[in-house]
Motif scaffolding. Sequence first.
Motif, PDB file in Angstrom:
ATOM      1  N   UNK A 136       0.830  -1.209   0.000  1.00  9.09           N
ATOM      2  CA  UNK A 136       0.000   0.000   0.000  1.00  9.09           C
ATOM      3  C   UNK A 136       0.861   1.255   0.000  1.00  9.09           C
ATOM      4  N   UNK A 137       2.004   1.220   0.668  1.00 12.58           N
ATOM      5  CA  UNK A 137       2.929   2.363   0.625  1.00 12.58           C
ATOM      6  C   UNK A 137       3.405   2.575  -0.808  1.00 12.58           C
ATOM      7  N   UNK A 138       3.741   1.487  -1.487  1.00 11.74           N
ATOM      8  CA  UNK A 138       4.196   1.587  -2.878  1.00 11.74           C
ATOM      9  C   UNK A 138       3.099   2.121  -3.789  1.00 11.74           C
ATOM     10  N   UNK A 139       1.824   1.872  -3.413  1.00 12.19           N
ATOM     11  CA  UNK A 139       0.695   2.366  -4.208  1.00 12.19           C
ATOM     12  C   UNK A 139       0.325   3.796  -3.855  1.00 12.19           C
ATOM     13  N   UNK A 140       1.029   4.384  -2.904  1.00  5.04           N
ATOM     14  CA  UNK A 140       0.772   5.779  -2.543  1.00  5.04           C
ATOM     15  C   UNK A 140      -0.374   5.970  -1.577  1.00  5.04           C
ATOM     16  N   UNK A 141      -0.807   4.916  -0.882  1.00  4.38           N
ATOM     17  CA  UNK A 141      -1.939   5.012   0.038  1.00  4.38           C
ATOM     18  C   UNK A 141      -1.543   5.664   1.359  1.00  4.38           C
ATOM     19  N   UNK A 142      -0.342   5.424   1.819  1.00  3.85           N
ATOM     20  CA  UNK A 142       0.097   5.967   3.098  1.00  3.85           C
ATOM     21  C   UNK A 142       1.548   5.614   3.349  1.00  3.85           C
ATOM     22  N   UNK A 143       1.987   5.791   4.610  1.00  2.00           N
ATOM     23  CA  UNK A 143       3.352   5.444   5.012  1.00  2.00           C
ATOM     24  C   UNK A 143       3.261   4.391   6.115  1.00  2.00           C
ATOM     25  N   UNK A 144       4.394   3.799   6.446  1.00  2.00           N
ATOM     26  CA  UNK A 144       4.414   2.699   7.406  1.00  2.00           C
ATOM     27  C   UNK A 144       5.592   2.861   8.350  1.00  2.00           C
ATOM     28  N   UNK A 145       5.354   2.742   9.645  1.00  2.20           N
ATOM     29  CA  UNK A 145       6.414   2.829  10.653  1.00  2.20           C
ATOM     30  C   UNK A 145       6.658   1.433  11.209  1.00  2.20           C
ATOM     31  N   UNK A 146       7.897   0.949  11.062  1.00  7.27           N
ATOM     32  CA  UNK A 146       8.241  -0.418  11.450  1.00  7.27           C
ATOM     33  C   UNK A 146       9.684  -0.478  11.970  1.00  7.27           C
ATOM     34  N   UNK A 147      10.069  -1.577  12.639  1.00  9.91           N
ATOM     35  CA  UNK A 147      11.483  -1.801  12.936  1.00  9.91           C
ATOM     36  C   UNK A 147      12.297  -1.865  11.645  1.00  9.91           C
ATOM     37  N   UNK A 148      13.526  -1.401  11.711  1.00  9.87           N
ATOM     38  CA  UNK A 148      14.350  -1.309  10.507  1.00  9.87           C
ATOM     39  C   UNK A 148      14.528  -2.666   9.819  1.00  9.87           C
ATOM     40  N   UNK A 149      14.614  -3.740  10.583  1.00  8.87           N
ATOM     41  CA  UNK A 149      14.820  -5.057   9.970  1.00  8.87           C
ATOM     42  C   UNK A 149      13.646  -5.443   9.076  1.00  8.87           C
ATOM     43  N   UNK A 150      12.434  -5.013   9.432  1.00  9.48           N
ATOM     44  CA  UNK A 150      11.277  -5.318   8.599  1.00  9.48           C
ATOM     45  C   UNK A 150      11.271  -4.466   7.330  1.00  9.48           C
ATOM     46  N   UNK A 151      11.763  -3.238   7.450  1.00  7.82           N
ATOM     47  CA  UNK A 151      11.885  -2.403   6.244  1.00  7.82           C
ATOM     48  C   UNK A 151      12.871  -3.031   5.265  1.00  7.82           C
ATOM     49  N   UNK A 152      13.940  -3.608   5.796  1.00  6.36           N
ATOM     50  CA  UNK A 152      14.913  -4.272   4.932  1.00  6.36           C
ATOM     51  C   UNK A 152      14.353  -5.569   4.367  1.00  6.36           C
ATOM     52  N   UNK A 153      13.610  -6.289   5.196  1.00  7.21           N
ATOM     53  CA  UNK A 153      13.040  -7.561   4.749  1.00  7.21           C
ATOM     54  C   UNK A 153      12.096  -7.367   3.565  1.00  7.21           C
ATOM     55  N   UNK A 154      11.325  -6.286   3.586  1.00  6.91           N
ATOM     56  CA  UNK A 154      10.336  -6.015   2.535  1.00  6.91           C
ATOM     57  C   UNK A 154      10.826  -4.913   1.583  1.00  6.91           C
ATOM     58  N   UNK A 155      12.105  -4.878   1.367  1.00  6.15           N
ATOM     59  CA  UNK A 155      12.701  -3.825   0.527  1.00  6.15           C
ATOM     60  C   UNK A 155      12.152  -3.873  -0.905  1.00  6.15           C
ATOM     61  N   UNK A 156      11.906  -2.673  -1.413  1.00  3.54           N
ATOM     62  CA  UNK A 156      11.508  -2.494  -2.816  1.00  3.54           C
ATOM     63  C   UNK A 156      12.333  -1.360  -3.408  1.00  3.54           C
TER      64      UNK A 156
END
Length: 261
Positions: A136-156
């Motif tokens: 949804x972040x990639x689709x421009x719906x909103x932003x997401x706050x997460x632990x850094x490891x999860x941001x890396x895990x779902x990297x785009x």
Amino acid sequence: MTGSDVSPSFRLAYVPGVTPAKWVRIWNERLPDVPLTLVAVSAAEAFDVLRDGGADAGFVRLPVDRTDLSAIPLYTETTVVVIPKDHLVTAADEVSAEDLADEIVLHPLDDTLDWEHRPGRPANERPATTADAVELVAAGVGVLVVPQSLARLHHRKDLTYRPVSDAPASRVALSWPQDATTDLVEDFIGIVRGRTVNSSRGRRQEPAPEKSRSKRPESGGARRKPAAGKPAGKSPRSGSGGAKGAKGGGKGGRGKPRRRS
């Protein structure tokens, strides 16, 4: 096959974002005859897996219910906001929760952060998973706050992230059932804590019994027994010729008799 005939094995659960490769490698080096099986679990189901015997130990996210589980805190993660690469927030090296006040901040059902007051505006619906929220972040719906490891895990390639200075942090711990602290669990605890292979493979050791020590005479203590026929208290060489260099009949010594002229 009896219980004693069953080959030992170790099952290690881990939640998304945790990379157990380093510890698994050390385990395989130290205990090559005990296979280690990785069990991927969600953050929400990790504790039930441990309680139900689905894993011997696991990397989980705190807090842990200490009623029946033991835990060793390992590290604290940086919290970040996941945003499109062309988002205005990318102009800053770090942001605060207040900087996200006008943003739709997605709140997935598997969120691991313990917010007192969530930043931004809520979405109409909560995504089922963090992976769905990233889409949804990639689709421009909103932003997401997460632990850094999860941001890396779902990297785009079309997304990036920035640290959020005042967001709650996520802490990772090693946990296991209190009533199932086996020798293999102790081995893995030793590996995670960085103990060397010489420290009894990480297991808890009972204090070693004190070795009996042979009694040694104290300084100035008992002397050797004098040989038969020899006086005690004096060196057998303290008599005639005992002190070299004593000339003439000095006190306490016998000199050679002088010849009369």
